[in-house]
Scaffold this active site. Structure first.
Site, PDB file in Angstrom:
ATOM      1  N   GLU A   1     -32.872 -53.207 -41.545  1.00 32.39           N
ATOM      2  CA  GLU A   1     -33.346 -53.564 -40.203  1.00 32.39           C
ATOM      3  C   GLU A   1     -32.158 -53.930 -39.335  1.00 32.39           C
ATOM      4  O   GLU A   1     -31.092 -54.256 -39.848  1.00 32.39           O
ATOM      5  CB  GLU A   1     -34.265 -54.805 -40.274  1.00 32.39           C
ATOM      6  CG  GLU A   1     -35.525 -54.588 -41.065  1.00 32.39           C
ATOM      7  CD  GLU A   1     -36.236 -55.906 -41.353  1.00 32.39           C
ATOM      8  OE1 GLU A   1     -35.863 -56.953 -40.775  1.00 32.39           O
ATOM      9  OE2 GLU A   1     -37.160 -55.877 -42.174  1.00 32.39           O
TER      10      GLU A   1
ATOM     11  N   CYS B   1     -12.992 -58.042   5.048  1.00 32.07           N
ATOM     12  CA  CYS B   1     -13.059 -57.987   6.510  1.00 32.07           C
ATOM     13  C   CYS B   1     -12.091 -58.959   7.195  1.00 32.07           C
ATOM     14  O   CYS B   1     -11.945 -58.937   8.415  1.00 32.07           O
ATOM     15  CB  CYS B   1     -14.489 -58.235   7.004  1.00 32.07           C
ATOM     16  SG  CYS B   1     -15.013 -59.935   6.794  1.00 32.07           S
TER      17      CYS B   1
ATOM     18  N   GLU C   1     -37.732 -62.618 -34.075  1.00 31.35           N
ATOM     19  CA  GLU C   1     -36.654 -63.030 -33.194  1.00 31.35           C
ATOM     20  C   GLU C   1     -37.071 -62.845 -31.739  1.00 31.35           C
ATOM     21  O   GLU C   1     -37.559 -61.771 -31.370  1.00 31.35           O
ATOM     22  CB  GLU C   1     -35.441 -62.135 -33.494  1.00 31.35           C
ATOM     23  CG  GLU C   1     -34.141 -62.676 -33.025  1.00 31.35           C
ATOM     24  CD  GLU C   1     -33.480 -63.614 -34.037  1.00 31.35           C
ATOM     25  OE1 GLU C   1     -34.124 -64.024 -35.028  1.00 31.35           O
ATOM     26  OE2 GLU C   1     -32.304 -63.960 -33.794  1.00 31.35           O
TER      27      GLU C   1
ATOM     28  N   CYS D   1     -19.374 -57.600   7.666  1.00 34.08           N
ATOM     29  CA  CYS D   1     -18.346 -57.328   6.650  1.00 34.08           C
ATOM     30  C   CYS D   1     -18.744 -56.043   5.903  1.00 34.08           C
ATOM     31  O   CYS D   1     -19.845 -55.969   5.340  1.00 34.08           O
ATOM     32  CB  CYS D   1     -18.273 -58.509   5.685  1.00 34.08           C
ATOM     33  SG  CYS D   1     -17.266 -58.182   4.237  1.00 34.08           S
TER      34      CYS D   1
ATOM     35  N   LYS E   1     -30.191 -56.552 -37.043  1.00 33.81           N
ATOM     36  CA  LYS E   1     -30.154 -58.010 -36.941  1.00 33.81           C
ATOM     37  C   LYS E   1     -30.110 -58.368 -35.465  1.00 33.81           C
ATOM     38  O   LYS E   1     -29.076 -58.256 -34.813  1.00 33.81           O
ATOM     39  CB  LYS E   1     -28.941 -58.581 -37.680  1.00 33.81           C
ATOM     40  CG  LYS E   1     -28.982 -60.089 -37.735  1.00 33.81           C
ATOM     41  CD  LYS E   1     -27.990 -60.638 -38.737  1.00 33.81           C
ATOM     42  CE  LYS E   1     -28.089 -62.143 -38.865  1.00 33.81           C
ATOM     43  NZ  LYS E   1     -28.005 -62.887 -37.629  1.00 33.81           N
TER      44      LYS E   1
HETATM   45  S1  IVH Z   1     -34.704 -62.101 -42.149  1.00 39.86           S
HETATM   46  C1  IVH Z   1     -35.196 -65.046 -45.359  1.00 39.86           C
HETATM   47  N1  IVH Z   1     -34.398 -60.120 -40.444  1.00 39.86           N
HETATM   48  O1  IVH Z   1     -30.834 -63.869 -38.498  1.00 39.86           O
HETATM   49  C2  IVH Z   1     -34.942 -64.047 -44.325  1.00 39.86           C
HETATM   50  N2  IVH Z   1     -33.466 -62.225 -39.879  1.00 39.86           N
HETATM   51  O2  IVH Z   1     -29.424 -66.055 -40.676  1.00 39.86           O
HETATM   52  C3  IVH Z   1     -34.760 -64.646 -43.037  1.00 39.86           C
HETATM   53  N3  IVH Z   1     -32.398 -62.293 -37.701  1.00 39.86           N
HETATM   54  O3  IVH Z   1     -32.456 -66.934 -38.746  1.00 39.86           O
HETATM   55  C4  IVH Z   1     -34.377 -63.823 -41.933  1.00 39.86           C
HETATM   56  N4  IVH Z   1     -32.785 -60.210 -37.128  1.00 39.86           N
HETATM   57  O4  IVH Z   1     -32.933 -65.488 -36.716  1.00 39.86           O
HETATM   58  C5  IVH Z   1     -34.147 -61.414 -40.707  1.00 39.86           C
HETATM   59  N5  IVH Z   1     -34.264 -58.294 -39.012  1.00 39.86           N
HETATM   60  C6  IVH Z   1     -34.000 -59.579 -39.282  1.00 39.86           C
HETATM   61  C7  IVH Z   1     -33.309 -60.404 -38.365  1.00 39.86           C
HETATM   62  C8  IVH Z   1     -33.056 -61.726 -38.716  1.00 39.86           C
HETATM   63  C9  IVH Z   1     -32.257 -61.361 -36.748  1.00 39.86           C
HETATM   64  C10 IVH Z   1     -31.864 -63.666 -37.605  1.00 39.86           C
HETATM   65  C11 IVH Z   1     -32.869 -64.731 -37.882  1.00 39.86           C
HETATM   66  C12 IVH Z   1     -32.305 -65.577 -38.984  1.00 39.86           C
HETATM   67  C13 IVH Z   1     -30.869 -65.174 -38.976  1.00 39.86           C
HETATM   68  C14 IVH Z   1     -30.345 -65.130 -40.406  1.00 39.86           C
END
Ligand code: IVH
Length: 675
Positions: free
Chosen positions: A116, A416, A179, A436, A118
């Site tokens: 996925e 100007c 998120e 201007c 992040k």
């Molecule tokens: S999984 C136990 N998936 O990254 C699994 N986190 O330090 C917990 N985050 O606090 C998170 N995209 O805010 C997961 N596709 C994603 C994410 C994601 C962003 C953030 C989330 C989490 C931090 C991990």
């Protein structure tokens, strides 16, 4: 008149239709109806809901805005703790992660993963009971977070209730995790508006998202362009899953936004390929990411692996290198914005930063540049936050060349030459010269921009050509450009000339709100323009409004009111509007404002106080406005009714003193029906 059963059927149909449009707009980015049509549906729903006593409003789209501001946030204990992720910064560390897992599970064969993006935003935990959103909380320390339910409700891509889906049972209780983030383009616009309003911009979309969620007044959060993706679940009762991928698919079926860019990977090599491919395409994404997340797909394997020190062993965040670089400031330029604000900009040795070559960075304003003490010749650390012009983080003072002089804001406009001023209480220095050229060009481009009169082909480049050649001095001149003149400009062939002319021609009957936005009045962004268009019949009416009239309109604060009055007090602006009218530009009043002019509450001013029973105070205000009434925040002469709910506070006494009638919610609803 509809009978009660019909009304309820209509309410249900409207709720479903609005939910559908919310999904089209906020999740699919592909709206099917105009903003005005959407507003009409919302207004009809609010009115019908207000007409049915004892109606259950939970889950209705009208409940997204309007809760009263809080004193402070409460605390929520997550049903299962919210863990965080361990990091990997290279292919090797990803391979080590995979090796560790196979050792722990004692397998030789490949492990199936889900990959996925992040998202770089704020983690939230959403609790749903029987398919209804009941609580929204921040991650906090992982065990306890802050209760931000009111703010969560305002985010359109977060379902207030599960999408009806006959194939899948709705769990009794489930924590949905994801998120909250701000897309890059809306973030840029939002920051630009803040700068124009003299407010400090946010450094990056994540800070903007976090700051927006931390508002005690949900009405402020409601106006921020927040978005949401979910990526997992916490505690669940009444549903079970075999894999993480199945969880994501089911969340999608329940109507939750799941990032389309997630996928299944047969082994760690495929994860690494995804990590590289995503980095290469990172700049094209409409939002910021700081890496990818790799998760073991099978939940049985996740359970077997467990967690160490607040991080699961079955997942890892694979981060990209931070997008900071060092470079040298060749020169500090000063740019003039649409409203005359002077912005110092560092012109730097070009440097690669997060996949793009960067040679300019904003220094925001005089105070910022003084604080950081950036000088020509300095070596600086720069960073890119979103698609925003990169900014200077700090100066490496040890590398400063001898004789580098502190920056001085010029006292005349670099375009100007007229004297600039720094108005009291503002961070920005401004050029006040209406003519201007820098401002004329930007005003013209703003007038023609998508949120304004939406004249295709009339961007900043065209504005520069038209102003520099003396063809156009203000937007009204657009409507009388001779075709032969356009043909003389470089790269303007027959076809592009005719296209531009017909785009200009088509813009003659803009909706009033877009026209008001196009004028470029300070503090009047797209939202405020809509608020004004719903309240005023036309530009004339707005032009003659006093500050007091304006403040009586909900959402209009003293600053906005003063800006509007001062805009229309300027003879150059009035002349420009007259010339637009003479050129045949006729803004079209929106449906709302026509209804308002002849609505049952027209001419009456209301103050709402205390907790109402059937609708929120904000819904009541919207209802009053949509029926032609005015809303005031304070009890003063000229107010016709004070509508009081439970715990009304000091406003009642004030009403008593001024002899203003106090009515309850039922009586108010009666008035909305009878006038
Ligand atoms: S999984 C136990 N998936 O990254 C699994 N986190 O330090 C917990 N985050 O606090 C998170 N995209 O805010 C997961 N596709 C994603 C994410 C994601 C962003 C953030 C989330 C989490 C931090 C991990």
């Amino acid at each position: 008149m509809m009978d009660k059963a019909e009304t309820i059927r209509r309410i249900e149909a409207l709720r479903a239709e609005i939910d559908h449009h919310n999904r089209r707009y906020y999740q699919l980015d592909d709206p099917e109806v105009s903003d005005a049509a959407y507003d009409r549906l919302m207004r009809e729903l609010a009115e019908l809901e207000a007409s049915v006593p004892s109606l259950d409003l939970t889950g209705s789209p009208t409940q997204r805005v309007g809760a009263a501001p809080l004193e402070k946030f409460g605390t929520v204990t997550h049903l299962t703790p919210m863990l965080s992720l361990a990091n990997a910064f290279s292919h090797e560390e990803m391979l080590e992660f995979d090796g560790r897992i196979r050792r722990l599970l004692d397998t030789e064969g490949p492990i199936g993963y889900v990959v996925e993006l992040k998202m770089d935003g704020v983690a939230v935990n959403l609790l749903y009971e029987d398919g209804l959103l009941v609580k929204g909380a921040t991650r906090g320390d992982g065990e306890h977070g802050e209760d931000i339910t009111q703010n969560i409700r305002t985010i359109r891509s977060i379902p207030l209730k599960f999408k009806a889906n006959p194939g899948i049972a709705v769990p009794a209780r489930i924590e949905i995790r994801g998120e909250i983030y701000m897309k890059t383009e809306p973030f840029r616009r939002f920051n630009r508006r803040r700068l124009e309003a003299g407010e400090p911009p946010f450094a990056n979309p994540r800070n903007a998202a976090a700051g927006s969620l931390r508002q005690l007044d949900p009405q402020i959060t409601a106006r921020r362009p927040l978005d949401f993706f979910c990526y997992g679940i916490g505690h669940v009762e009444g549903a079970s899953f075999a894999s993480h991928w199945e969880i994501l698919q089911t969340l999608k079926d329940w109507g939750f936004p799941v990032n389309e860019r997630a996928g299944r990977a047969a082994d760690i090599r495929e994860c690494i390929a995804f990590y590289d491919k995503t980095e290469a395409g990172r700049e094209e994404l409409p939002y910021e990411i700081d890496g990818v997340v790799v998760k073991v797909d099978a939940l049985a394997l996740q359970d077997a692996l467990g967690a160490v020190s607040r991080s699961p062993r079955w997942a890892i965040a694979c981060k990209y290198q931070p997008t900071q670089e060092q470079t040298v400031v060749r020169k500090i330029d000063v740019q003039v914005g649409r409203t005359g604000v002077l912005t110092p900009v560092a012109i730097m040795e070009p440097v690669h930063l997060g996949g793009v070559v960067v040679s300019r960075a904003t220094l925001h304003n005089e105070d910022e540049i003084k604080k950081k003490d950036v000088r020509e010749g300095d070596t600086v650390v720069i960073q890119r936050a979103g698609d925003v012009i990169p900014e200077v983080v700090k100066v490496i003072v040890e590398k400063r060349p001898d004789g580098a002089k502190p920056f001085q804001m010029p006292d005349t406009c670099p375009v100007c030459g007229s004297k600039v001023v720094r108005l009291e209480g503002e961070v920005g220095t401004r050029c006040l010269e209406f003519d201007c050229p820098a401002q004329i060009k930007l005003r013209l481009a703003h007038f023609a921009s998508r949120g304004g009169l939406d004249i295709e082909g009339m961007g900043e480049a065209m504005a520069n050509i038209l102003v520099d050649s003396g063809t156009v001095k203000d937007p009204s001149d657009l409507y009388k450009i001779p075709r032969e003149r356009l043909l003389t400009f470089e790269r303007m062939g027959e076809k592009s000339t005719d296209n531009l002319l017909s785009a200009i021609d088509r813009s003659r009957k803009p909706p009033l709100d877009r026209f008001l936005y196009a004028l470029g009045i300070r503090h009047v962004g797209e939202h405020m323009a809509r608020v004004l268009a719903a309240r005023f019949e036309g530009v004339e009416a707005l032009m003659t409004a006093t500050e007091e009239d304006l403040i009586a309109v909900q959402d209009v604060g003293p600053e906005v009111a003063a800006a509007i009055v001062s805009y229309f007090a300027n003879p150059s602006n009035r002349r420009m509007i007259e010339k637009l009218t003479a050129a045949g530009v006729e803004p079209q009043a929106t449906a709302g404002s026509r209804a308002a002019a002849s609505g049952p509450l027209s001419g009456k001013t209301f103050v709402f106080t205390g907790t109402l029973g059937r609708m929120t105070r904000s819904a009541a205000k919207t209802l009053a406005l949509s029926l032609g009434g005015q809303v005031s925040e304070t009890v003063k002469k000229g107010v016709d009714y004070v509508v009081a709910g439970a715990d009304p506070g000091s406003k009642l006494a004030k009403a008593g003193k001024l002899g203003i009638p106090v009515i309850d919610e039922e009586q108010f609803i009666k008035l909305t029906e009878e006038g």
